[in-house]
Design an enzyme around this catalytic site. Structure first.
Site, PDB file in Angstrom:
ATOM      1  N   ARG A  69     -25.139 -12.177 -56.068  1.00  0.00           N
ATOM      2  CA  ARG A  69     -26.184 -13.078 -56.559  1.00  0.00           C
ATOM      3  C   ARG A  69     -27.507 -12.323 -56.795  1.00  0.00           C
ATOM      4  O   ARG A  69     -28.180 -12.507 -57.798  1.00  0.00           O
ATOM      5  CB  ARG A  69     -26.403 -14.207 -55.551  1.00  0.00           C
ATOM      6  N   LYS A 159      -9.532 -11.093 -45.957  1.00  0.00           N
ATOM      7  CA  LYS A 159      -9.350 -11.894 -44.749  1.00  0.00           C
ATOM      8  C   LYS A 159     -10.601 -11.778 -43.897  1.00  0.00           C
ATOM      9  O   LYS A 159     -11.366 -10.844 -44.096  1.00  0.00           O
ATOM     10  CB  LYS A 159      -8.129 -11.387 -44.003  1.00  0.00           C
ATOM     11  N   HIS A 189      -5.746  -5.048 -44.377  1.00  0.00           N
ATOM     12  CA  HIS A 189      -5.510  -3.604 -44.427  1.00  0.00           C
ATOM     13  C   HIS A 189      -4.532  -3.145 -43.347  1.00  0.00           C
ATOM     14  O   HIS A 189      -3.966  -2.066 -43.445  1.00  0.00           O
ATOM     15  CB  HIS A 189      -6.821  -2.820 -44.359  1.00  0.00           C
ATOM     16  N   GLU A 227     -11.001  -1.213 -29.422  1.00  0.00           N
ATOM     17  CA  GLU A 227     -11.842  -0.297 -30.199  1.00  0.00           C
ATOM     18  C   GLU A 227     -13.042   0.140 -29.386  1.00  0.00           C
ATOM     19  O   GLU A 227     -13.578  -0.659 -28.604  1.00  0.00           O
ATOM     20  CB  GLU A 227     -12.381  -1.008 -31.439  1.00  0.00           C
ATOM     21  N   ASP A 246     -11.093 -12.634 -35.920  1.00  0.00           N
ATOM     22  CA  ASP A 246     -11.283 -11.386 -36.665  1.00  0.00           C
ATOM     23  C   ASP A 246     -10.072 -10.478 -36.542  1.00  0.00           C
ATOM     24  O   ASP A 246      -9.656  -9.851 -37.518  1.00  0.00           O
ATOM     25  CB  ASP A 246     -12.531 -10.670 -36.120  1.00  0.00           C
ATOM     26  N   HIS A 251      -4.985  -9.999 -38.115  1.00  0.00           N
ATOM     27  CA  HIS A 251      -4.230  -8.740 -38.215  1.00  0.00           C
ATOM     28  C   HIS A 251      -3.044  -8.640 -37.252  1.00  0.00           C
ATOM     29  O   HIS A 251      -1.948  -8.287 -37.649  1.00  0.00           O
ATOM     30  CB  HIS A 251      -5.157  -7.549 -37.935  1.00  0.00           C
ATOM     31  N   LYS A 349     -13.681  -5.099 -28.369  1.00  0.00           N
ATOM     32  CA  LYS A 349     -14.661  -4.107 -28.836  1.00  0.00           C
ATOM     33  C   LYS A 349     -15.392  -3.519 -27.634  1.00  0.00           C
ATOM     34  O   LYS A 349     -15.457  -4.143 -26.577  1.00  0.00           O
ATOM     35  CB  LYS A 349     -15.641  -4.760 -29.812  1.00  0.00           C
TER      36      LYS A 349
HETATM   37  O1  LIG Z   1     -10.763  -6.028 -40.224  1.00  0.00           O
HETATM   38  C1  LIG Z   1     -11.231  -5.491 -39.248  1.00  0.00           C
HETATM   39  O2  LIG Z   1     -10.639  -4.372 -38.749  1.00  0.00           O
HETATM   40  C2  LIG Z   1     -11.402  -3.429 -37.998  1.00  0.00           C
HETATM   41  C3  LIG Z   1     -10.399  -2.531 -37.287  1.00  0.00           C
HETATM   42  O3  LIG Z   1      -9.586  -1.863 -38.205  1.00  0.00           O
HETATM   43  P1  LIG Z   1      -9.794  -0.311 -38.476  1.00  0.00           P
HETATM   44  O4  LIG Z   1      -8.679   0.032 -39.382  1.00  0.00           O
HETATM   45  O5  LIG Z   1     -11.149  -0.160 -39.108  1.00  0.00           O
HETATM   46  O6  LIG Z   1      -9.708   0.369 -37.141  1.00  0.00           O
HETATM   47  C4  LIG Z   1     -12.329  -4.107 -37.014  1.00  0.00           C
HETATM   48  O7  LIG Z   1     -13.198  -3.157 -36.428  1.00  0.00           O
HETATM   49  C5  LIG Z   1     -13.151  -5.161 -37.704  1.00  0.00           C
HETATM   50  O8  LIG Z   1     -13.941  -5.876 -36.763  1.00  0.00           O
HETATM   51  C6  LIG Z   1     -12.275  -6.135 -38.452  1.00  0.00           C
HETATM   52  O9  LIG Z   1     -13.091  -7.007 -39.236  1.00  0.00           O
END
Ligand SMILES: O=C1O[C@H](COP(=O)(O)O)[C@@H](O)[C@H](O)[C@H]1O
Length: 478
Positions: A69, A159, A189, A227, A246, A251, A349
């Site tokens: 935008r 997503k 991904h 993570e 998330d 995932h 996290k």
């Molecule tokens: O989609 C997401 O994935 C990441 C973790 O995936 P990575 O391949 O980057 O290790 C995550 O940190 C993030 O919060 C989440 O939105």
């Protein structure tokens, strides 16, 4: 070329039947128009991922259009694209080619006329990439439904797919009015992750594993993605989303689907997606009890050499929201194969020394008395790393000098680094119009269905929000 040469040419022994020689391919010309181009995701993942695919493939000619935008001068946008590609180590030729053709078109993604103008500006076969917060997807779909769309349009959407089950269903319905399912990519991904992709080969290429992939042999399955990263300035997205939506909903349930599904007849999108949808349809909370799901968030602590503030003191966090930075689900899979086997999904996290793997714990062997392992954990564990794709098998063996003592040895099989990152792998599927690594609509809805009772219980405050120190292993007594 004469008619005769056509009929008498012998096959070149170096060519593979059915696969054209890359040198002779006419490049497919595509334009990807990114809605939400000024967001973190576009710069950090999407543009570098596209660069990787173009760098690796000789048969794709790509134009990128940035759209958002807020207007942005073309020169500024080109510099952003260049920095993003160079930062990811994309080859100079690809960087120059992508930068020279890219432009920025200010676009209100909910305005049909502006979307029409954006699509008209695409010089190649158009892909509309919706990289906007989950709540915006429906508005875009509703605006698109009001205009004539090119027949060759592909749509990709990031997503989390919607905000909850009802929203995902409404979003699916709105998108179905715009493009057929086979022209729609829901991006995850994790499906491009080497381990996740490799699950089919590992499970169905080894009779030894295939034969024991069931409740009779397996005691427990863990799917873990912790993570070291914290909020990293993403409060606008994360504080409304949290770890359950998330990571687990988006995932880890996809990883569960590939781990637990029945054997597909062939590795085609339909066969694989059918099996994934089928098994997810059988997944429930353990004993249907939302209190088996746990949540926590980090407090101040050191992760490596970084000092994390408490989550609630991170910039732009609304402490009253009770957003979890770590979530754990305990699930059951109601198929004959998995009766009584708990599946633990967890992601947090700010975790020190994080585990990111699928760990399949086989049942203890009924070893003769006298062969009991001293540590009491004489189970075989198959661990598939979700970072890098290596597979480890923890086997129980008899000690060399101690024939009645058991000990654990680890075998490692490392397929080596993949050429494409997980993100790029999924984007390659999009650019090649292969939906295998896209999340089908019914699968996206199943993922929401599974977590809904937990979302409801947590919103009602039925489960305490625990705390763990950043840099720790997270709660260990769950
Ligand atoms: O989609 C997401 O994935 C990441 C973790 O995936 P990575 O391949 O980057 O290790 C995550 O940190 C993030 O919060 C989440 O939105």
């Amino acid at each position: 070329m004469s008619d005769q040469s056509d009929t008498t040419t012998q096959p070149d022994p170096d060519t593979v039947p059915g696969i054209p020689d890359a040198e002779s391919l006419e490049p497919t010309k595509r334009t990807i128009a990114i809605l939400g181009a000024n967001g973190d995701l576009a710069k950090r993942l999407l543009i570098p991922g596209l660069g990787e695919v173009v760098d690796a493939a000789r048969d794709i000619s790509l134009q990128i259009i940035g759209a958002a935008r807020t207007p942005q001068p073309n020169e500024e946008w080109r510099a952003t694209v260049r920095a993003s590609l160079e930062g990811a180590g994309i080859g100079a030729r690809t960087v120059d080619a992508l930068v020279s053709t890219t432009e920025f078109i200010p676009t209100d993604a909910s305005d049909p006329d502006e979307l029409r103008a954006l699509l008209d500006a695409c010089t190649g076969s158009p892909i509309l990439y919706i990289a906007l917060p989950p709540s915006a997807g429906r508005k875009v779909a509703e605006a698109l439904a009001q205009i004539d769309l090119p027949d060759d349009l592909l749509i990709a959407i990031e997503k989390p797919f919607g905000d909850d089950l009802a929203d995902a269903q409404a979003l699916n319905a709105a998108l179905a009015d715009v493009v057929p399912e086979e022209r729609l990519w829901r991006i995850d991904h994790f499906l491009g992750n080497a381990t996740v992709l490799g699950m089919l080969g590992l499970r169905f290429g080894n009779r030894l594993l295939e034969a024991g992939w069931n409740a009779e042999q397996i005691e427990k399955v863990e799917i873990l993605y912790d993570e070291e990263l914290g909020l990293e300035g993403r409060a606008a997205f994360y504080d409304q989303t949290g770890a359950l939506r998330d990571m687990l909903q988006s995932h880890l349930l996809m990883v569960l689907a590939l781990t637990a599904m029945e054997r597909p007849d062939a590795v085609t999108p339909t066969d694989v997606h059918d099996r994934m949808a089928e098994v997810l349809g059988s997944v429930r909370l353990w004993k249907d009890d939302p209190s088996t799901a746990r949540r926590a968030r980090y407090t101040e602590g050191r992760v490596g050499d970084r000092l994390f503030p408490s989550y609630v003191d991170e910039p732009d966090v609304d402490a009253s929201r009770e957003t979890e930075t770590l979530a754990q689900l305990l699930l059951q899979v109601d198929t004959p194969r998995w009766q009584g086997v708990p599946f633990v999904l967890r992601s947090g996290k700010g975790i020190g020394d994080p585990r990111r793997e699928v760990a399949v714990h086989f049942r203890r062997s009924a070893a003769p008395t006298g062969l009991d392992a001293p540590d009491g954990h004489a189970d075989t564990v198959l661990r598939m790393s979700l970072k890098g794709g290596a597979v480890h098998l923890d086997l129980i063996v008899t000690g060399a000098d101690d024939v009645d003592g058991l000990r654990r040895v680890e075998l490692e099989a490392d397929p080596g680094a993949a050429t494409l990152s997980a993100y790029a792998q999924v984007l390659a599927g999009l650019l090649q119009e292969n939906t295998l690594l896209s999340v089908r609509g019914d699968i996206a809805e199943q993922c929401w269905r599974i977590v809904t009772p937990v979302v409801t219980a947590w919103a009602a405050g039925e489960t305490p929000l625990e705390e763990y120190e950043a840099g720790s292993a997270g709660p260990t007594d769950w």
